[in-house]
Design a protein around this motif. Structure first.
Motif, PDB file in Angstrom:
ATOM      1  N   LEU A  53       0.817  -1.206   0.000  1.00 47.20           N
ATOM      2  CA  LEU A  53       0.000   0.000   0.000  1.00 47.20           C
ATOM      3  C   LEU A  53       0.852   1.258   0.000  1.00 47.20           C
ATOM      4  CD1 LEU A  53      -2.704  -1.194   2.525  1.00 47.20           C
ATOM      5  CD2 LEU A  53      -3.164  -0.421   0.199  1.00 47.20           C
ATOM      6  N   GLU A  54       1.987   1.232   0.693  1.00 47.00           N
ATOM      7  CA  GLU A  54       2.871   2.398   0.742  1.00 47.00           C
ATOM      8  C   GLU A  54       3.539   2.648  -0.605  1.00 47.00           C
ATOM      9  OE1 GLU A  54       5.611   2.030   4.015  1.00 47.00           O
ATOM     10  OE2 GLU A  54       4.053   1.197   5.300  1.00 47.00           O
ATOM     11  N   ASP A  62      -6.415   3.663  -3.508  1.00 48.02           N
ATOM     12  CA  ASP A  62      -7.880   3.651  -3.366  1.00 48.02           C
ATOM     13  C   ASP A  62      -8.490   2.463  -4.104  1.00 48.02           C
ATOM     14  OD1 ASP A  62      -7.978   5.884  -1.772  1.00 48.02           O
ATOM     15  OD2 ASP A  62      -8.256   7.286  -3.440  1.00 48.02           O
ATOM     16  N   ARG A  63      -7.974   2.182  -5.306  1.00 45.94           N
ATOM     17  CA  ARG A  63      -8.502   1.050  -6.084  1.00 45.94           C
ATOM     18  C   ARG A  63      -8.207  -0.271  -5.367  1.00 45.94           C
ATOM     19  NH1 ARG A  63      -6.031   0.593 -11.840  1.00 45.94           N
ATOM     20  NH2 ARG A  63      -6.444   2.826 -11.665  1.00 45.94           N
ATOM     21  N   PHE A  64      -6.993  -0.395  -4.808  1.00 45.76           N
ATOM     22  CA  PHE A  64      -6.608  -1.600  -4.066  1.00 45.76           C
ATOM     23  C   PHE A  64      -7.557  -1.822  -2.893  1.00 45.76           C
ATOM     24  CE2 PHE A  64      -4.431  -3.988  -0.838  1.00 45.76           C
ATOM     25  CZ  PHE A  64      -3.598  -4.888  -1.510  1.00 45.76           C
ATOM     26  N   VAL A  65      -7.830  -0.753  -2.149  1.00 45.00           N
ATOM     27  CA  VAL A  65      -8.690  -0.863  -0.972  1.00 45.00           C
ATOM     28  C   VAL A  65     -10.106  -1.262  -1.374  1.00 45.00           C
ATOM     29  CG1 VAL A  65      -9.748   0.440   0.917  1.00 45.00           C
ATOM     30  CG2 VAL A  65      -7.327   0.735   0.405  1.00 45.00           C
ATOM     31  N   GLN A  66     -10.611  -0.712  -2.461  1.00 46.72           N
ATOM     32  CA  GLN A  66     -11.957  -1.042  -2.914  1.00 46.72           C
ATOM     33  C   GLN A  66     -12.073  -2.510  -3.300  1.00 46.72           C
ATOM     34  OE1 GLN A  66     -12.775   1.720  -6.075  1.00 46.72           O
ATOM     35  NE2 GLN A  66     -12.782   3.504  -4.702  1.00 46.72           N
ATOM     36  N   LEU A  67     -11.022  -3.027  -3.939  1.00 45.51           N
ATOM     37  CA  LEU A  67     -11.049  -4.415  -4.402  1.00 45.51           C
ATOM     38  C   LEU A  67     -10.788  -5.409  -3.287  1.00 45.51           C
ATOM     39  CD1 LEU A  67      -9.073  -4.002  -7.764  1.00 45.51           C
ATOM     40  CD2 LEU A  67     -11.528  -4.344  -7.506  1.00 45.51           C
ATOM     41  N   GLN A  87      -6.123   7.577   5.225  1.00 45.04           N
ATOM     42  CA  GLN A  87      -6.679   7.467   3.881  1.00 45.04           C
ATOM     43  C   GLN A  87      -7.252   6.072   3.654  1.00 45.04           C
ATOM     44  OE1 GLN A  87      -3.833   7.918   0.701  1.00 45.04           O
ATOM     45  NE2 GLN A  87      -5.281   7.203  -0.850  1.00 45.04           N
ATOM     46  N   VAL A  88      -6.521   5.053   4.106  1.00 46.28           N
ATOM     47  CA  VAL A  88      -6.983   3.674   3.925  1.00 46.28           C
ATOM     48  C   VAL A  88      -8.253   3.420   4.723  1.00 46.28           C
ATOM     49  CG1 VAL A  88      -6.408   1.258   4.353  1.00 46.28           C
ATOM     50  CG2 VAL A  88      -4.674   2.790   3.399  1.00 46.28           C
ATOM     51  N   ILE A  89      -8.289   3.879   5.972  1.00 42.41           N
ATOM     52  CA  ILE A  89      -9.464   3.648   6.820  1.00 42.41           C
ATOM     53  C   ILE A  89     -10.689   4.361   6.258  1.00 42.41           C
ATOM     54  CG2 ILE A  89     -10.453   4.182   9.085  1.00 42.41           C
ATOM     55  CD1 ILE A  89      -7.765   3.534  10.318  1.00 42.41           C
ATOM     56  N   GLU A  90     -10.502   5.561   5.739  1.00 41.44           N
ATOM     57  CA  GLU A  90     -11.636   6.300   5.161  1.00 41.44           C
ATOM     58  C   GLU A  90     -12.170   5.619   3.908  1.00 41.44           C
ATOM     59  OE1 GLU A  90     -10.248  10.235   4.504  1.00 41.44           O
ATOM     60  OE2 GLU A  90     -10.481  10.869   6.590  1.00 41.44           O
ATOM     61  N   ALA A  91     -11.270   4.927   3.172  1.00 39.48           N
ATOM     62  CA  ALA A  91     -11.695   4.257   1.940  1.00 39.48           C
ATOM     63  C   ALA A  91     -12.359   2.912   2.210  1.00 39.48           C
ATOM     64  CB  ALA A  91     -10.492   4.064   1.020  1.00 39.48           C
TER      65      ALA A  91
END
Length: 460
Positions: A53-54, A62-67, A87-91
Motif C-alpha cells: 500500500l505504501e 484507493d482502487r486496491f482498498v476497494q477491491l 486514507q486507507v481507513i476512510e476508503a
C-alpha cells in the motif's frame, strides 16, 4: 512498459514480493478483479501488504482498498504507515474497519486512534466491545508518548502465592487469555505486581513449586506516565521481553512488550535523523507537496539567516579579498572542512545524549577528547592544505595562514559540536532539532574569520 518499470522498482524495495506476484497484483487491479487480487495475496504477510500500500500511488491505493476491502484485518491496519493509514481507513467500508479493530490488542487500537480525527476515533471506539472500549479509553487518558499509551491492558496475572500447578490449572480454565504473552505476572492482594515468571520456566517446573521461586531477576515496573523513549531504553539496556506498567498507586494497569519497545526505538532513531536534517518527524514520501514545503521551510529560513551572518563576516574583509584572489579560492575549503567536522561531532553528541551515554558526569572528558580529535585533524589537514596552497599559488606565508586557520576551525568545530547540543539539552530544547543551524553558523563564522583575519594580519 510503465507497469513493467513499476514492478521492477517495487521488487527492488520489497524482497518478499516477487515480480510475478506484482504482475498479478497490478493486473488484478487493472482488471478490477477482487478475486484475483485476493488469490494473489493469500500467502502474503500483513506487514508486506502494508508495504504494498505504501508503494502504490494514491489512486492505485484507493482502487486496491476497494477491491481488497473485505479482506482487510486488524493486522494490516496496525502495520500500515501512519502517513497513509487515515486514507486507507476512510476508503474502507465501516463494517470492515469495525470488524478489523475488534481483532486487535488494546495497544494496537490506541496506535490507530492516535492518527485519526475525532469522528474516526468515535466510530472505532463504538465498534469495540464495552470492556475493550473501556481499556482503550483508559489508555488514551494517559499523556501522548507515555508508557500508558504504549501498553496493552491485556495481562496475565496470578496471586503471588500460587504454585506452578495452580497456575497451569488457572490458565487452562481461562477464556480471556491474550493471543500472545511471555510472562505471568505475580500480584499481591492490592493488585501491585511483585514479580513475573517466564512461561518456559513455569512449564518446566514441578507442580508444587511456588511461582516466587521462579521469578525472574529482570523484573522491573514502569510508571504509566513515563516517556516511551525511556521505556524503550530500559528494554534495550536490560534485555527485557515485557514490562508491567503501574499507576500512581503502584497497581498494575497493563504491560508493554518488546515488539512495541523496538518500534519506539526505531521511531526515536528516525526522528533524530530527520530533526538533524531540519525535517519534521512526521514527514513522509506520501505527504502532499504543500505539507512537505511547509515542514521544510522553517529550518531552511533559519539556515538562510545563518548564511547571511557568515556573509557579513566575509564582507568585513572585502579589501583583503580584492587584494588577493587566492583568499576567495581557498576560503570555502576552510569553511567546508569546519562544517563537516562540526556535523560529525554534533551527530555523535546528539545520539549520545539520546542514549544517555553523554551526561553531566562525563561531559568534560568527552569535550576534552573531541577537542583533541579536532586539533589533531586540524594539524593533519593543515599540513595537507599548506602543501596544496604552496604548490598552487607559490606563496609560503599563505600556506602557513591556511594551516593555522584549519587547526582553529576544526578545533572550534569539535568544541561547538559538543557544547551546543549540551547547552540546548540543558535548556530543554531538543538538540537534534536545533543543533544543526547553530553548529553550522559557528563553524562558518570561525572558519571565515580565522582564515581571512589571519590573512589580513600576516599577508596584507
Amino acid at each position: 512498459m510503465q507497469q513493467a518499470e513499476q514492478i521492477d522498482d517495487v521488487t527492488e524495495v520489497l524482497d518478499e514480493i516477487t515480480s510475478e506476484q506484482w504482475d498479478v497484483i497490478l493486473a488484478a487491479m487493472e482488471a478490477e478483479d477482487p478475486q484475483a487480487l485476493k488469490t494473489a495475496l493469500e500467502t502474503v504477510h500483513a506487514a508486506d501488504i502494508a508495504d504494498i500500500l505504501e508503494q502504490l500511488s494514491s489512486d492505485q491505493r484507493d482502487r486496491f482498498v476497494q477491491l481488497y476491502g473485505s479482506e482487510f484485518d486488524g493486522d494490516i491496519l496496525s502495520e500500515i504507515d501512519e502517513s497513509i493509514r487515515e486514507q486507507v481507513i476512510e476508503a474502507l467500508p465501516r463494517e470492515v474497519v469495525a470488524e478489523a479493530v475488534r481483532e486487535l490488542d488494546s495497544d494496537d487500537v490506541v496506535d490507530i486512534l492516535e492518527d485519526l480525527e475525532q469522528d474516526g476515533q468515535d466510530f472505532i471506539l463504538q465498534s469495540l466491545e464495552s470492556d475493550d472500549r473501556e481499556a482503550v479509553q483508559s489508555a488514551m487518558s494517559w499523556p501522548e508518548g507515555s508508557a500508558g499509551r504504549l501498553m496493552q491492558s491485556e495481562t496475565v496475572t496470578v496471586p503471588e502465592d500460587y504454585t506452578v500447578g495452580e497456575t497451569i490449572d488457572f490458565l487452562r480454565a481461562a477464556e480471556w487469555l491474550p493471543a500472545q504473552f511471555y510472562h505471568i505476572i505475580l500480584v499481591d492482594l492490592e493488585g501491585r505486581p511483585t514479580g513475573y515468571g517466564t512461561l518456559g520456566r513455569i512449564l518446566a517446573a514441578r507442580r508444587d513449586v511456588h511461582l516466587t521461586d521462579l521469578s525472574e531477576d529482570s523484573f522491573r515496573t514502569v510508571s504509566a506516565t513515563e516517556d516511551e523513549g525511556e521505556v524503550a531504553r530500559l528494554f534495550n539496556k536490560y534485555h527485557l521481553i515485557s514490562m508491567p506498567v503501574v499507576d500512581e498507586a503502584e497497581k498494575l494497569v497493563g504491560v508493554i512488550t518488546i515488539d512495541d519497545a523496538m518500534i519506539v526505538l526505531d521511531e526515536e532513531a528516525e526522528e533524530d535523523l530527520l530533526r538533524l536534517a531540519g525535517v519534521s518527524e512526521e514527514s513522509s514520501l506520501s505527504d502532499r507537496i504543500w505539507d512537505t514545503v511547509r515542514g521544510r521551510f522553517v529550518w531552511l529560513f533559519v539556515n538562510l539567516l545563518t548564511a547571511i551572518l557568515a556573509s557579513i563576516v566575509i564582507s568585513m574583509f572585502e579589501e583583503e579579498l580584492e587584494a588577493m584572489v587566492a583568499l576567495a579560492v581557498l576560503m570555502p575549503i576552510v569553511a567546508s572542512m569546519g562544517g563537516n567536522a562540526g556535523t560529525q561531532t554534533m551527530t555523535v553528541a546528539v545520539r549520545a545524549l539520546a542514549t544517555r551515554e553523554l551526561t553531566g558526569q562525563n561531559a568534560r572528558r568527552v569535550l576534552s577528547r573531541e577537542l583533541m580529535v579536532g586539533t589533531i585533524n586540524g594539524l593533519a589537514f593543515g599540513v595537507i592544505m599548506s602543501a596544496v596552497a604552496a604548490f598552487w599559488f607559490g606563496v609560503p606565508m599563505l600556506a602557513a595562514v591556511i594551516a593555522m586557520a584549519m587547526v582553529l576551525t576544526l578545533a572550534s568545530a569539535a568544541l561547538s559540536g559538543i557544547v551546543l547540543p549540551l547547552l540546548l539539552d540543558r535548556a530543554g530544547i531538543d538538540p537534534a532539532l536545533a543543533s544543526g543551524p547553530f553548529v553550522t553558523t559557528v563553524t562558518d563564522v570561525v572558519g571565515f574569520f580565522a582564515f581571512l583575519g589571519l590573512a589580513s594580519v600576516v599577508l596584507l
